[in-house]
Write an enzyme that holds these catalytic residues in place. Structure first.
Site, PDB file in Angstrom:
ATOM      1  N   ARG A 126     119.991 -16.258   0.145  1.00  0.00           N
ATOM      2  CA  ARG A 126     121.070 -16.995   0.799  1.00  0.00           C
ATOM      3  C   ARG A 126     122.386 -16.230   0.752  1.00  0.00           C
ATOM      4  O   ARG A 126     123.169 -16.279   1.694  1.00  0.00           O
ATOM      5  CB  ARG A 126     121.207 -18.385   0.152  1.00  0.00           C
ATOM      6  CG  ARG A 126     120.067 -19.331   0.533  1.00  0.00           C
ATOM      7  CD  ARG A 126     119.985 -20.529  -0.427  1.00  0.00           C
ATOM      8  NE  ARG A 126     119.012 -21.533  -0.016  1.00  0.00           N
ATOM      9  CZ  ARG A 126     117.695 -21.440  -0.186  1.00  0.00           C
ATOM     10  NH1 ARG A 126     117.185 -20.353  -0.738  1.00  0.00           N
ATOM     11  NH2 ARG A 126     116.892 -22.415   0.201  1.00  0.00           N
ATOM     12  N   SER A 161     111.578 -30.261   1.168  1.00  0.00           N
ATOM     13  CA  SER A 161     111.477 -28.802   1.281  1.00  0.00           C
ATOM     14  C   SER A 161     112.848 -28.216   1.545  1.00  0.00           C
ATOM     15  O   SER A 161     113.470 -28.505   2.572  1.00  0.00           O
ATOM     16  CB  SER A 161     110.530 -28.422   2.426  1.00  0.00           C
ATOM     17  OG  SER A 161     110.730 -27.073   2.799  1.00  0.00           O
ATOM     18  N   ASP A 168     107.016 -24.002  -7.797  1.00  0.00           N
ATOM     19  CA  ASP A 168     106.658 -22.595  -8.004  1.00  0.00           C
ATOM     20  C   ASP A 168     106.180 -22.310  -9.425  1.00  0.00           C
ATOM     21  O   ASP A 168     105.610 -21.246  -9.694  1.00  0.00           O
ATOM     22  CB  ASP A 168     107.842 -21.686  -7.669  1.00  0.00           C
ATOM     23  CG  ASP A 168     108.111 -21.631  -6.174  1.00  0.00           C
ATOM     24  OD1 ASP A 168     107.163 -21.833  -5.390  1.00  0.00           O
ATOM     25  OD2 ASP A 168     109.270 -21.391  -5.774  1.00  0.00           O
ATOM     26  N   LYS A 223     101.143 -22.163   0.007  1.00  0.00           N
ATOM     27  CA  LYS A 223     101.990 -21.117  -0.580  1.00  0.00           C
ATOM     28  C   LYS A 223     101.387 -19.753  -0.225  1.00  0.00           C
ATOM     29  O   LYS A 223     100.571 -19.644   0.679  1.00  0.00           O
ATOM     30  CB  LYS A 223     102.101 -21.332  -2.094  1.00  0.00           C
ATOM     31  CG  LYS A 223     102.924 -22.558  -2.478  1.00  0.00           C
ATOM     32  CD  LYS A 223     104.388 -22.321  -2.149  1.00  0.00           C
ATOM     33  CE  LYS A 223     105.291 -23.432  -2.601  1.00  0.00           C
ATOM     34  NZ  LYS A 223     106.712 -23.111  -2.371  1.00  0.00           N
TER      35      LYS A 223
END
Length: 428
Positions: free
Chosen positions: A24, A164, A312, A339
């Site tokens: 980001r 998400s 994760d 994933k």
């Protein structure tokens, strides 16, 4: 790569920069007016794919190890790429970048590796099409390669079927370029790095517990970003420190964003000896030091709202559960199937090979502990970085050495993982 049991893990390590925040910082710096500096950037393959894509759109980016400088000229300065935008293995790059490309008045084609070609894109392309973007690809824009012709977008109120951050971020990034206000509502709050970073770059957002809204036409300003250590990478050492006998590991400057700290909650629930020392530094993202010591663990039930906060980390939690007394149940995690691999299948198959008592369920897995892991097997990451690192930690526990195939996959998020593990290890 042949790996063998260790007697203990002791020492201090600096976890590499957070992958989500590194992505980001480059993207927002590329959209901003003015210079953005990024410290502790993660120079893993995924984040380097993001840099390469924005360079193709004319953005000047200097990268020297974990220091990055982005010379932004504003979103309108992005230019049409003259070749394919290749995201490599990075789902974050493609999904967030689609939100940016949706509002740009040019054509682009986006694709990645074999793993990306199997990952569902419709969950992102559908809301972007509703806003006015023209996106096409295999299965009506469901899979890469994708062709994008951006243009005039209109704000929408979008209710996401899943929590998400990638969907939310893509729609908000499109919303910055749209007419009117764009709102994304989720069933549970997903990680909020995009919202925090938009604030750091000068954008205004309205937020509730499960929604975020932006108004179009806002300009971003360059910023100085410090990227804390990635808690999803730290998770492997937290687990290792908890279960390898006689261990004490200090992890420095790890991100403590509450939307990402599910692993810490699970460790505490299982009875781990874990100390969290928050930093006093002023930062858009909270961070601090973590100290983990070996302790007896008990099984846990993991599901519901916590899942987006640790999705994760589930591979390493599964390994942790093999060393806990009782049966651990992981549920509400069907997202694992899409994933880098189907992580329900790969976690179960690889842990079974080394002696774990584990079974798959429709939306997760059941792990029966406490179990001595025999090892003595050939195992594989299946090209998935988190499976590779889980097996690296497993090798510290197995009675016999294991041979881990396809360890290069870890370069996606933690190139120095095995180096750090060896630094802490006292061999049997």
């Amino acid at each position: 790569m042949k790996r063998e049991k260790v007697t203990s893990l002791n020492g201090e390590i600096h976890i590499p920069g957070d992958k989500s925040i590194s992505h980001r910082s480059v993207m927002f710096g590329a959209l901003a007016e003015g210079t953005t500096t990024v410290k502790n950037f993660l120079p893993g393959a995924d984040c380097l794919s993001t840099i390469a894509c924005f360079r193709k759109m004319g953005v000047s980016i200097e990268q020297n190890g974990s220091d990055v400088t982005i010379y932004g000229k504003g979103i309108d300065a992005l230019c049409e790429p003259d070749s394919l935008l290749d995201v490599g293995n990075s789902g974050t790059t493609i999904r967030l970048m689609l939100g940016i490309l949706a509002g740009r008045p040019f054509h682009s084609t986006v694709a990645g590796d074999e793993s990306i070609a199997k990952r569902p894109m419709k969950r992102v392309t559908e809301p972007l099409k509703q806003m006015g973007a023209a996106i096409d690809g295999r299965a009506d824009g469901g899979f890469t390669p994708l062709s994008v012709r951006g243009g005039q977008l209109k704000g929408i109120d979008y209710v996401s079927p899943v929590a998400s951050a990638q969907i939310k971020s893509a729609v908000l990034l499109a919303g910055l370029q749209a007419e009117g206000t764009t709102t994304v509502t989720e069933p549970h709050k997903s990680r909020d790095h995009t919202e925090r970073m938009l604030n750091a770059f000068g954008a205004e957002l309205a937020e509730t517990e499960t929604s975020a809204s932006v108004t179009g036409g806002q300009k971003l300003r360059g910023a100085d970003i410090f990227v804390p250590g990635d808690i999803s990478s730290a998770a492997f050492f937290l687990a290792a420190g908890a279960v390898v006998p006689g261990s004490r590991i200090v992890l420095k400057n790890v991100g403590l964003n509450p939307t990402r700290t599910g692993m810490i909650d699970v460790l505490k629930q299982m009875g781990a000896s874990l100390e969290v020392i928050p930093s006093e530094a002023d930062s858009a993202e909270p961070y601090g030091d973590l100290v983990i010591e070996t302790s007896a663990l008990k099984a846990a039930e993991i599901g519901g709202e916590i899942i987006p906060r640790l999705i994760d980390e589930i591979p390493i939690i599964a390994l942790l559960a093999t060393q806990a007394e009782g049966t651990t149940v992981i549920k509400d995690a069907a997202e694992l199937k899409v994933k880098e691999t189907n992580r329900i299948d790969t976690v179960v198959s690889e842990l079974r090979k080394i002696g774990a008592d584990i079974e798959p369920t429709e939306d997760g897995m059941k792990i029966h502990g406490k179990k001595t892991l025999a090892g003595g097997a050939d195992v594989s990451s299946h090209g998935d970085h988190r499976i590779g690192m889980m097996l690296g930690v497993a090798s510290c526990l197995t009675e016999e050495p294991i041979d881990i195939r396809d360890t290069e996959a870890i370069h996606v998020s933690y190139p120095t993982f095995f180096e750090h593990l060896d630094q802490l290890a006292k061999k049997a």
